[in-house]
Design a protein around this motif. Structure first.
Motif, PDB file in Angstrom:
ATOM      1  N   MET A   1       0.839  -0.954   0.058  1.00 35.49           N
ATOM      2  CA  MET A   1       0.008   0.101  -0.158  1.00 35.49           C
ATOM      3  C   MET A   1       1.052   1.314  -0.032  1.00 35.49           C
ATOM      4  O   MET A   1       0.610   2.264  -0.677  1.00 35.49           O
ATOM      5  CB  MET A   1      -0.923   0.096   1.134  1.00 35.49           C
ATOM      6  CG  MET A   1      -2.008  -1.158   1.058  1.00 35.49           C
ATOM      7  SD  MET A   1      -2.928  -1.242   2.694  1.00 35.49           S
ATOM      8  CE  MET A   1      -3.677   0.406   2.896  1.00 35.49           C
TER       9      MET A   1
ATOM     10  N   ALA B   1      -4.466   0.788  -3.719  1.00 33.17           N
ATOM     11  CA  ALA B   1      -4.276   1.335  -1.933  1.00 33.17           C
ATOM     12  C   ALA B   1      -5.466   0.900  -1.318  1.00 33.17           C
ATOM     13  O   ALA B   1      -5.480   0.482  -0.156  1.00 33.17           O
ATOM     14  CB  ALA B   1      -3.584   2.253  -1.936  1.00 33.17           C
TER      15      ALA B   1
ATOM     16  N   ILE C   1      -4.338   4.949  -6.558  1.00 34.01           N
ATOM     17  CA  ILE C   1      -5.406   4.874  -5.428  1.00 34.01           C
ATOM     18  C   ILE C   1      -6.604   3.868  -5.207  1.00 34.01           C
ATOM     19  O   ILE C   1      -6.681   3.234  -4.109  1.00 34.01           O
ATOM     20  CB  ILE C   1      -5.844   6.604  -5.853  1.00 34.01           C
ATOM     21  CG1 ILE C   1      -5.163   7.691  -5.747  1.00 34.01           C
ATOM     22  CG2 ILE C   1      -7.168   6.614  -4.722  1.00 34.01           C
ATOM     23  CD1 ILE C   1      -5.744   9.117  -6.274  1.00 34.01           C
TER      24      ILE C   1
ATOM     25  N   ILE D   1       0.734   3.695  -3.002  1.00 32.46           N
ATOM     26  CA  ILE D   1       0.521   5.407  -2.797  1.00 32.46           C
ATOM     27  C   ILE D   1       1.723   6.379  -3.166  1.00 32.46           C
ATOM     28  O   ILE D   1       1.465   7.328  -3.675  1.00 32.46           O
ATOM     29  CB  ILE D   1       0.193   5.681  -1.274  1.00 32.46           C
ATOM     30  CG1 ILE D   1      -1.000   4.862  -0.879  1.00 32.46           C
ATOM     31  CG2 ILE D   1       0.309   7.081  -0.935  1.00 32.46           C
ATOM     32  CD1 ILE D   1      -1.218   4.698   0.575  1.00 32.46           C
TER      33      ILE D   1
END
Length: 593
Positions: free
Chosen positions: A147, A253, A250, A151
């Motif tokens: 994640m 994540a 986006i 990001i």
């Protein structure tokens, strides 16, 4: 490569109007084909029932897929979608900006020598931080690091899309490489911890491997299409080559906590000295080879020599540190298994061939054959489709055929494809070269359907048959707590091997291009007498006429590299397909950390 040949603008440097309606049928057909192939990749099939298949499969090799609850099956599919999105994002960004380079240079006032850093800056940080990314995933949780990586990647892409200066854009590219280095090994490790051994994991690895080829080809298509767009909301088309990956990051994540369980955090110290020396060594060596391939610097440049010598010194220090620390960043035990070590070695060579195909062939069909940026992207679309089919086929065959035969066949197909590209020829007489300056492509006689397309498809099938079994072999029977670093080593081999191989092949191409250019220049100058053509224009035309020879020699050397990789596979890859269907622990006596 000569500066006049590094860009991808059309002959004459013009930015032509593109009628996007012309390509809608191709894009629509691709969409339907990929949907069909993707659906086939996820089908839960029973073993083949043909007479041939019944004879081929024995009780030992027939591996019926275990029953899975519908809810769990849905979760696994969505998990694979997220991993594939992340891999697509990482690979796509390796190529999507290539076609846009001339327009980026014009808008941000970046000179031709520094434009190459838009590509190499990403590759340097990506390859340099992969081992660290894999170790962080093992120690602090693969979902968490995944994640963070996507990001960071999305944030860096946003910065790149709105960059107002050369420094801002190059910084964003470096940050993208760091995000990719965190996300990529974590994503690969999540496959080994999310999907059970057998057909499901094989299928997941097939989709993951296919994304390498699909992302590269789709990157060229999107790069050409977006670059040709008129400004939207005040932003030039090339900026969308960066902004398009922001929503992908986006979404990946945001959905990761829903479909991935967090891996157990393992005890151990982060090997900071190893991280610094290992990353520094990779960065310095790749930097030195990248500068050596640039005719403005070459092998004798002081910075080139300093980078290579410093990189080798740091590499020696890294190996010394890794042999003495309790929790090494790259445990040497990971290479103790002969099959795994062979897979790592072959994975260093084969990506170089694929990178070379995209790099040299995209320049060749734009600068010499005369394709527009979008036309170039469309020309590579069959690679994506063939790669998906090949990877899917390999995932089904791996339960019945030893990796040696799949990978060995794949490397031979790729070698044949590169040899086919090396046979492309164009006129080199002064009249034809001067006609190219007036808008008639020098390679106008090159037939896409007979001289390019068959070998693009052959390369795709070769890469699919090679990547799937080697990925399985490289990560097979690693302990759970070591799967992150194993994934990091595998990705490092691919990225660094690709960068080193491309730098080597670029040096080969540069040598033959320069030699041939010097032979052509006098004849062009004599034929251009009285036309008012200056020396600089004559030199650029000579480079154009010589580029095909340089590119085809790079293809030929790449073919020899693939034959070398194939020999390693046939001689050393001894793992059996039955072994890949079991989860078992690492062989006794092999301890990675």
């Amino acid at each position: 490569m000569s500066d006049s040949l590094m860009g991808t603008s059309l002959p004459g440097g013009t930015h032509t109007e593109i009628d996007h309606r012309e390509y809608r049928p191709y894009i629509s057909a691709l969409t339907h084909a990929v949907r069909f192939i993707d659906a086939r990749a996820y089908e839960l099939k029973s073993p083949p029932r043909s007479h041939f298949a019944r004879n081929l499969m024995t009780e030992q090799t027939a591996l019926p897929e275990p029953a899975i609850a519908p809810a769990e099956r849905s979760r696994l599919r969505w998990a694979l979608v997220l991993i594939s999105l992340a891999q697509l994002m990482v690979v796509l960004d390796s190529t999507i900006a290539n076609i846009a380079l001339p327009y980026i240079g014009t808008d941000l006032d970046i000179n031709q020598a520094n434009l190459s850093w838009i590509v190499t800056g990403y590759a340097l940080t990506f390859g340099g931080f992969l081992l660290l990314g894999g170790r962080l995933a093992d120690l602090y949780g693969r979902r968490r690091v995944f994640m963070i990586g996507v990001i960071v990647f999305a944030f860096a892409s946003l910065i790149g899309g709105f960059a107002q200066s050369e420094f801002m854009l190059l910084g964003a590219r470096g940050l993208q490489g760091l995000g990719a280095a965190l996300a990529s090994p974590a994503a690969l490790a999540l496959i080994t911890t999310t999907f059970p051994a057998g057909p499901q994991r094989n299928r997941a690895f097939a989709v993951y491997a296919a994304m390498a080829g699909v992302g590269a080809a789709v990157g060229l298509l999107l790069g050409g299409w977006l670059t040709g767009l008129d400004p939207i909301l005040g932003l030039e088309g090339w900026r969308y080559t960066f902004l398009i990956v922001v929503p992908i990051g986006i979404i990946a994540a945001a959905l990761a906590p829903r479909f991935f369980a967090e891996s157990e955090r393992h005890a151990g110290m982060l090997d900071i000295p190893g991280a610094i020396t290992g990353t520094g060594a990779l960065l310095a060596i790749v930097l030195g080879l990248s500068r050596a391939a640039n005719e403005q610097h070459g092998w004798g440049d002081p910075m080139t020599v300093a980078s290579l010598v410093g990189g080798l010194a740091l590499l020696g220090l890294f190996l010394l540190i890794e042999s003495r620390v309790e929790h090494p960043l790259m445990p040497f035990g990971i290479f103790a298994n002969r099959a795994r070590a062979t897979a790592f070695a072959v994975m260093m060579v084969t990506p170089a061939a694929m990178f070379a195909m995209f790099f040299f062939l995209s320049l060749l069909i734009q600068q010499v054959v005369g394709y527009s940026p979008l036309h170039t992207g469309v020309a590579f679309l069959p690679f994506s489709i063939a790669m998906v089919i090949s990877a899917t086929t390999a995932s089904k065959l791996i339960s019945r055929v030893d990796p040696r035969f799949l990978s060995g066949t794949g490397t031979l197909l790729a070698a044949t494809a590169l040899f086919g590209f090396s046979r492309i020829t164009v006129p080199e007489d002064p009249a034809s070269i001067l006609a190219a300056a007036q808008g008639t492509p020098l390679g106008d006689g090159v037939n896409y359907w007979t001289q390019i397309l068959p070998f693009i498809i052959l390369m795709a099938f070769g890469m699919g048959l090679n990547f799937v079994p080697l990925t399985l072999v490289a990560l097979h029977r690693l302990k759970v707590e070591e799967s992150g670093i194993g994934s990091g080593v595998l990705n490092t081999m691919q990225q660094v091997g690709g960068a080193l191989g491309l730098a080597t092949l670029s040096t080969v191409a540069l040598h033959f291009t320069q030699a041939r250019s010097e032979e052509l220049a006098p004849g062009i100058a004599e034929a251009a007498q009285g036309s008012g053509m200056d020396a600089g224009t004559i030199a650029r035309l000579a480079d154009l006429g010589a580029f095909t020879e340089g590119a085809t020699m790079a293809f030929l050397v790449g073919s020899l590299m693939m034959l070398f990789a194939s020999s390693l596979v046939w001689i050393l890859l001894n793992v059996k397909h039955q072994e890949l269907a079991t989860e078992g622990p690492a062989p006794e006596g092999v301890h990675l950390g």
